[in-house]
Design a protein around this motif. Structure first.
Motif, short mmCIF file in Angstrom:
data_model
loop_
_atom_site.label_atom_id
_atom_site.label_comp_id
_atom_site.label_asym_id
_atom_site.label_seq_id
_atom_site.Cartn_x
_atom_site.Cartn_y
_atom_site.Cartn_z
N PHE A 168 0.88 -1.02 0.37
CA PHE A 168 0.22 -0.10 0.18
C PHE A 168 0.97 0.72 -0.19
O PHE A 168 1.93 1.67 0.93
CB PHE A 168 -0.61 0.08 1.68
N ASN A 169 0.28 1.97 -0.55
CA ASN A 169 1.28 3.93 -0.94
C ASN A 169 0.31 4.29 -1.05
O ASN A 169 -0.39 4.30 -1.34
CB ASN A 169 1.99 3.32 -2.37
N GLN A 206 -5.42 8.17 -7.19
CA GLN A 206 -6.15 6.57 -7.90
C GLN A 206 -7.74 6.93 -7.57
O GLN A 206 -8.74 7.49 -8.23
CB GLN A 206 -5.88 5.05 -7.37
N ALA A 207 -7.80 7.95 -5.71
CA ALA A 207 -9.94 8.09 -5.39
C ALA A 207 -9.63 9.20 -6.67
O ALA A 207 -10.95 9.45 -6.41
CB ALA A 207 -9.23 8.74 -4.15
N ASN A 208 -8.93 10.65 -7.17
CA ASN A 208 -8.88 11.21 -8.55
C ASN A 208 -9.27 11.36 -9.57
O ASN A 208 -8.89 12.12 -10.00
CB ASN A 208 -8.33 12.21 -7.31
N GLU A 209 -9.02 9.72 -9.85
CA GLU A 209 -8.45 9.80 -11.29
C GLU A 209 -9.38 10.25 -12.43
O GLU A 209 -9.67 10.95 -13.72
CB GLU A 209 -8.16 8.69 -12.34
N GLY A 269 -5.27 16.74 -11.82
CA GLY A 269 -5.05 16.10 -12.90
C GLY A 269 -3.62 16.42 -12.89
O GLY A 269 -2.55 15.45 -13.45
N ALA A 270 -3.04 17.24 -12.54
CA ALA A 270 -2.02 18.69 -13.14
C ALA A 270 -1.10 18.20 -12.29
O ALA A 270 -0.11 17.69 -11.55
CB ALA A 270 -1.76 20.34 -13.18
N THR A 277 -4.91 14.83 3.18
CA THR A 277 -5.22 14.23 3.42
C THR A 277 -6.81 14.11 3.33
O THR A 277 -7.08 13.00 2.54
CB THR A 277 -4.68 12.98 4.29
N PHE A 278 -7.44 14.50 4.55
CA PHE A 278 -8.87 14.74 4.11
C PHE A 278 -9.80 15.44 2.99
O PHE A 278 -10.32 14.45 2.14
CB PHE A 278 -9.20 15.48 5.68
N PRO A 279 -9.21 16.27 2.68
CA PRO A 279 -10.21 16.74 1.00
C PRO A 279 -9.62 15.96 0.61
O PRO A 279 -10.49 15.70 -1.00
CB PRO A 279 -9.60 17.66 1.22
N MET A 280 -8.43 15.06 -0.06
CA MET A 280 -7.88 14.18 -1.08
C MET A 280 -8.25 13.08 -1.14
O MET A 280 -9.29 12.43 -2.12
CB MET A 280 -6.63 14.21 -0.96
#
Length: 529
Positions: A16-17, A24-27, A45-46, A238-241
């Motif tokens: 796990f990274n 990945q959660a925001n692809e 994306g950027a 970490t929370f918002p992402m």
């Protein structure tokens, strides 16, 4: 509200990274703004592209898995790129306080054995002084937004990224591998290098960010606490992402005016819906002439941590903005909040209830449990506990005890299962043979309309017995007398708790997080003839 255990949340896989997990959660959100700062915005994306380029660059410098890189940077869009890029590469970012001295940074460079440094241009002089003081050598200094020409051993951040081919495959780190360090802000002695795993921020996102705060991708988050703090790291990265929200980052100090400009849409016309602060900051805001009206802000959720929130502050904030302050307690060692009020269940004057997935124990001086209503030392059992203090076996053993983490705080459990803060264990006073919480007296003093802040310590009287002394900061233009404040406290608390001495001061000593440093007041009293 049904208690949740970690069994209700899927554990991360063995390989796990955490950086890759967030990317990945925001692809599916490539075009959406991830971070907005004074220089502009960076889309998800950027962000992913820049994280992978930074990771490739660190590897190209020769950094290997689990080697450290110092991250000394003001809050801006380059900070999450640096933090996540290092983790993506399997390198360990060591996020450090931007308000320290060259001596502090020299110690941290040597202690962490950092192989490279990621630094803001404005902080480069302090780093340079630290490198001169230190015998430790770093391979490369990567400078974000430089303010002067760079030396050969330094490279500009954008130039560094542009020279890299994005690293497609993340380091195959384990969930229990070291992910990053944070230095704890100890009240005395050197700060402790607190080592967290790749899995630890995953648990705080799942158990607190999502389940307690209820963050969603529609939110815009803004934190007064900076990213190098454990509190700020969760709030603004970490929370918002983890839910695909957007974040406003602010490099400057979180003064009331600077905060209000963001609240009312002064940065790219974007108003935050979620704000994270600390009681000292809220007190300053409510006393500021520029306090905006309720209709000028878009806040739906306000969080507080760092020190216990006086009930009076929360009630005044709610009366003005129509939004409760959700108070909680966390620590560098536990990474984020483990006892908290809930957005739909706020009991001012308490820190709230255990966060799902965390167990709480209060123990007496003999190590046994204490009954409800009596103060005890706070211990926490939860999945986000740090792995160790680097290079400090004794402190590690003292704090991390068989799955339980000793917080150093005194707490009282109430009949409804909520917890009330009693102060730091080393701040508690015994007056007339009974424990007195400095925080309880302070929280009472600040209810007086003339008082802005207060700090309470114990001082010996002529017979050598401990009595309470209060240091009081009055609001601008307000007046109050010693006798008036003593009578005010006597009217609200048991008589033995009122401060026998009151000293009016212009300000109080605080840490970079805004916590009152009572030990400095004690040292001052001891030094006086």
């Amino acid at each position: 509200m049904t208690p949740t255990t970690t069994a209700d949340v899927a554990a991360p896989p063995e390989v796990f990274n955490f950086a890759q997990h967030l990317l990945q959660a925001n692809e599916g959100r490539a075009a959406k703004a991830a971070f907005i700062d004074d220089a502009g915005s960076v889309s998800y994306g950027a962000l992913a592209d820049r994280v992978k380029r930074l990771a490739a660059g660190l590897r190209a410098l020769g950094l290997k898995r689990e080697e450290r890189v110092l991250l000394l940077m003001h809050d801006c869009a380059d900070w999450p790129v640096s933090f996540l890029g290092a983790m993506y590469a399997g390198v360990v970012p060591v996020a450090v306080n931007t308000l320290l001295t060259a001596d502090d940074y020299a110690y941290m460079l040597e202690h962490s054995r950092a192989q490279a440094v990621l630094v803001s241009g404005a902080l480069l002089p302090a780093l340079t002084a630290a490198l001169i003081k230190s015998d430790h050598e770093v391979g490369k200094v990567i400078v974000s937004r430089p303010q002067a020409p760079l030396h050969p051993a330094e490279v500009e951040f954008e130039t560094f990224l542009a020279a890299q081919t994005p690293m497609v495959k993340p380091a195959a780190t384990g969930a229990d591998d070291p992910g990053f360090w944070l230095y704890s802000s100890g009240s005395t002695g050197r700060p402790k290098g607190t080592v967290h795993s790749h899995a630890n921020p995953y648990w705080t996102c799942e158990l607190y960010g999502k389940r307690v705060l209820g963050l969603t991708e529609r939110d815009v988050c803004f934190s007064a606490a900076k990213l190098f703090f454990a509190y700020g790291l969760g709030n603004a990265l970490t929370f918002p992402m983890s839910v695909g929200a957007s974040v406003i980052l602010m490099a400057e100090r979180p003064t009331p005016d600077a905060t209000f400009r963001r609240w009312t849409g002064g940065i790219a016309g974007t108003k935050p819906t979620v704000f994270y602060g600390a009681p000292t900051g809220f007190a300053g805001m409510l006393a500021a002439p520029s306090l905006p009206k309720k209709g000028a802000v878009a806040l739906r959720l306000v969080s507080s941590a760092g020190e216990a929130l006086p009930a009076e502050l929360g009630e005044r904030f709610k009366a003005h903005f129509g939004v409760d302050i959700v108070d909680g307690i966390g620590s560098t060692e536990m990474l984020h909040i483990f006892i908290s009020n809930w957005p739909d269940r706020v009991r001012y004057g308490t820190t709230g209830w255990p966060v799902p997935g965390y167990e709480i124990a209060l123990r007496g001086d003999d190590g046994g449990p204490v009954p409800d209503g009596e103060p005890g030392d706070l211990y926490i059992h939860g999945p986000s506990s740090a792995m160790m203090y680097w290079g400090n076996r004794q402190k590690t053993r003292d704090t991390f005890q068989g799955g339980w983490t000793k917080s150093g705080d005194k707490y009282i459990r109430n009949a409804d299962g909520s917890y009330t803060y009693g102060g730091r264990s080393d701040d508690m006073l015994k007056v007339s043979g009974i424990y007195v919480s400095p925080f309880e007296v302070e929280a009472t003093l600040v209810q007086h309309p003339a008082v802005l802040e207060a700090a309470v310590i114990g001082v010996p009287d002529a017979e050598g017995l401990t009595k309470t002394k209060a240091f009081v900061v009055l609001k601008q233009g307000a007046q109050a007398t010693d006798a008036e404040l003593k009578a005010f406290v006597k009217d609200k608390l048991a008589p033995y708790k009122y401060p026998r001495q009151i000293e009016f001061v212009a300000d109080l000593p605080k840490t970079a997080t805004g916590k009152i440093q009572r030990f400095k007041l004690r040292e001052r009293e001891t030094a006086q003839p």
